[in-house]
Write an enzyme that holds these catalytic residues in place. Structure first.
Site, short mmCIF file in Angstrom:
data_model
loop_
_atom_site.label_atom_id
_atom_site.label_comp_id
_atom_site.label_asym_id
_atom_site.label_seq_id
_atom_site.Cartn_x
_atom_site.Cartn_y
_atom_site.Cartn_z
N HIS A 288 0.88 -1.17 0.00
CA HIS A 288 0.00 0.00 0.00
C HIS A 288 0.92 1.22 0.00
CE1 HIS A 288 -2.42 -2.99 2.23
NE2 HIS A 288 -3.47 -2.39 1.72
N MET B 106 2.22 -6.00 -7.71
CA MET B 106 0.93 -5.37 -7.37
C MET B 106 1.15 -4.21 -6.41
SD MET B 106 -1.33 -5.34 -4.55
CE MET B 106 -1.94 -6.76 -3.66
N ASP C 168 -6.84 -14.39 8.80
CA ASP C 168 -5.65 -14.27 7.94
C ASP C 168 -4.54 -15.27 8.31
OD1 ASP C 168 -6.73 -12.18 6.41
OD2 ASP C 168 -5.89 -10.62 7.68
N ASP D 134 -5.60 -13.64 -3.18
CA ASP D 134 -5.05 -13.53 -1.83
C ASP D 134 -5.24 -14.86 -1.12
OD1 ASP D 134 -4.31 -10.92 -2.24
OD2 ASP D 134 -5.68 -10.04 -0.77
N LYS E 172 -15.19 -8.34 0.66
CA LYS E 172 -15.16 -8.84 2.04
C LYS E 172 -16.53 -8.56 2.64
CE LYS E 172 -12.28 -8.68 6.17
NZ LYS E 172 -11.19 -8.00 6.88
N GLU F 48 -10.10 -13.31 -1.76
CA GLU F 48 -9.26 -13.74 -0.64
C GLU F 48 -9.95 -14.89 0.10
OE1 GLU F 48 -7.35 -10.95 2.07
OE2 GLU F 48 -8.00 -12.17 3.78
N HIS G 122 -12.08 -14.21 3.15
CA HIS G 122 -13.25 -13.33 3.07
C HIS G 122 -14.54 -14.08 2.74
CE1 HIS G 122 -10.39 -9.65 2.58
NE2 HIS G 122 -10.21 -10.32 3.70
N GLU H 276 -11.32 -6.53 -4.51
CA GLU H 276 -11.31 -7.54 -3.44
C GLU H 276 -12.51 -7.35 -2.53
OE1 GLU H 276 -7.64 -7.65 -1.29
OE2 GLU H 276 -8.49 -8.85 0.35
N ASP I 287 -11.73 -11.97 11.08
CA ASP I 287 -10.81 -12.15 9.95
C ASP I 287 -9.45 -12.64 10.46
OD1 ASP I 287 -9.52 -11.92 7.53
OD2 ASP I 287 -9.36 -9.74 7.60
N ASP J 274 2.36 1.72 3.36
CA ASP J 274 3.27 0.71 3.92
C ASP J 274 4.69 1.15 3.61
OD1 ASP J 274 1.05 -0.91 4.37
OD2 ASP J 274 1.37 -2.10 2.56
N ASP K 89 -1.80 -13.18 1.54
CA ASP K 89 -2.26 -12.06 2.36
C ASP K 89 -2.59 -12.60 3.75
OD1 ASP K 89 -2.97 -9.63 3.22
OD2 ASP K 89 -4.88 -9.51 2.15
C1 GLT Z 1 -5.70 -5.51 4.47
C2 GLT Z 1 -6.86 -6.41 4.12
C3 GLT Z 1 -6.57 -7.25 2.95
C4 GLT Z 1 -6.36 -6.49 1.68
C5 GLT Z 1 -5.21 -5.58 1.70
C6 GLT Z 1 -5.21 -4.74 0.46
S1 GLT Z 1 -5.05 -4.69 3.14
O1 GLT Z 1 -4.68 -6.25 5.04
O2 GLT Z 1 -7.17 -7.20 5.25
O3 GLT Z 1 -7.49 -8.26 2.75
O4 GLT Z 1 -6.06 -7.42 0.67
O5 GLT Z 1 -5.71 -3.48 0.68
MN MN Z 2 -6.61 -9.43 1.08
MN MN Z 3 -8.32 -10.96 5.33
#
Ligand code: GLT
Ligand code: MN
Ligand code: MN
Length: 387
Positions: free
Chosen positions: A54, A88, A257, A245, A183, A217, A220, A181, A255, A57, A287
């Site tokens: 980003h 990306m 991750d 992702d 969510k 992702e 998500h 993306e 979430d 970042d 991700d």
């Molecule tokens: C953030 C989010 C992710 C996105 C990123 C891109 S930022 O960490 O949880 O799922 O992919 O903006």
């Molecule tokens: Mn993501």
């Molecule tokens: Mn996530």
């Protein structure tokens, strides 16, 4: 060496992923922050192909021009020394308080304009590092109460922003492809465009649909209790899978991750099999975050684990495809009959008439065996390593 990360797989991580310092809503950081050089070195050590970012970042939102120049120089060196590329880039449209009620969908035209302006600058930054994919994750595009925002207006505002930014990319000759993306929730109570399919439905209504695709992702769709593989399949079938992702997630939780494959190895297997069978050739972006309990040695294990699990599952998918008994079952259940398929392939009055006259005995059709217990057990035995 077996299961080593293969550069051809384009395994990438975000500055924000391996650089995550272990903060959560209940506690502060558990790891010292790494600078961009440190992150590049870590990714070089584990054998990643690339790194994404980003805007903020890389360059803090309030950095001066000379600080920004210094960081960019360091980052370029870190990339070069570690043989990393930047496929990306994306914009942080969610951390700063200005975006607390949305960016492109904010009720305030001046905030919407700022979000577009910030994205233009972030696109310039991404292009400087060679990024060709631009991700849009609408972190704050949503609401806790539908009294606050008109959800139809939100869609129109989002479309307007994207149409503007497509033109910007074209005018600057950046050659970006945009990847949206979805969510369902978090950080907002409810987010607009809650699933990948929401964006697949939006894309044909945009001014430049050919430039736009999706970045699904794992976590998500899984948060919403949905089958992620099916969403990716739809994106692939529509040639709209521009980025992915990879991570993991248990259904019905916040979430998480997690490391790729950590929670649901069977879904991860079918996902890898889908991507490999259909020769997905975009970046495979992890991700994901290491556990809050990890130190940086363990963060490396986390990153290696993501890639290693993918490589192992890729081999398992090849084994599944080569398995004679599995292929035999698939052959029996996939019944082809040209005499009827040629009628249903395309409607015309002649085909319709012939189809109505074709004898199709439902009792006989229902009696064909479908040995899916056996098929699934064989799949599990491959996954459990005994087949
Ligand atoms: C953030 C989010 C992710 C996105 C990123 C891109 S930022 O960490 O949880 O799922 O992919 O903006
Ligand atoms: Mn993501
Ligand atoms: Mn996530």
């Amino acid at each position: 060496m077996a299961y080593e990360p293969d550069k051809k797989m384009k395994f990438t991580f975000g500055l924000w992923t391996v650089g995550n310092i272990g903060r959560d809503p209940f506690g502060g950081p558990t790891r010292e922050p790494l600078d961009v050089r440190g992150i590049c070195d870590l990714l070089g050590d584990v054998g990643a192909y690339g790194v994404n970012f980003h805007d903020n970042d890389l360059i803090p939102i309030d950095a001066t021009a000379s600080q920004a120049a210094e960081i960019k120089k360091e980052f370029k060196k870190g990339l070069k020394d570690n043989g990393l590329v930047v496929p990306m880039a994306t914009t942080n449209l969610f951390s700063d308080p200005v975006f607390k009620d949305g960016a492109f969908t904010s009720n305030n035209a001046r905030i919407r304009a700022y979000a577009i302006q910030k994205t233009m600058r972030a696109m310039d930054l991404g292009a400087e590092f060679g990024a060709k994919i631009y991700v849009f994750w609408g972190g704050r595009e949503g609401a806790e109460t539908d009294a606050a925002k008109n959800p139809v207006e939100a869609i129109k505002r989002f479309r307007e922003a994207i149409d503007f930014l497509c033109e910007y990319s074209i005018s600057q000759k950046y050659g970006y492809k945009f990847a949206f993306e979805a969510k369902p929730n978090e950080p907002r109570g409810n987010m607009y465009f809650g699933v990948t399919g929401s964006y697949l439905a939006l894309i044909p209504t945009l001014a430049h649909p050919e430039m736009c695709g999706v970045n699904p992702e794992v976590a998500h769709e899984t948060m919403a209790g949905l089958n992620f593989v099916h969403h990716v399949a739809q994106a692939l079938e529509q040639k709209k899978l521009f980025h992915i992702d990879l991570n993991d997630q248990e259904i019905g939780r916040y979430d998480q991750d997690f490391r790729f494959g950590q929670a649901n190895i069977k879904q991860a297997f079918f996902l890898v099999k889908l991507l490999e069978d259909y020769k997905y050739d975009g970046p495979r972006h992890f991700d994901a975050h290491a556990l809050r309990t990890s130190n940086y040695e363990d963060v490396k294990e986390f990153a290696k684990g993501c890639m290693r699990t993918y490589m192992i599952l890729k081999e398992k998918a090849a084994r599944w495809n080569a398995d004679k008994e599995i292929q035999q079952i698939l052959k029996t259940v996939n019944v082809e009959d040209q005499s009827v398929s040629k009628l249903t392939k395309k409607f015309n009055p002649g085909n319709a008439k012939k189809l109505l006259e074709t004898p199709l005995d439902r009792i006989e059709l229902a009696s064909a065996p479908l040995p899916y217990e056996r098929l699934d057990q064989l799949t599990m035995e491959i996954l459990m390593g005994i087949r």
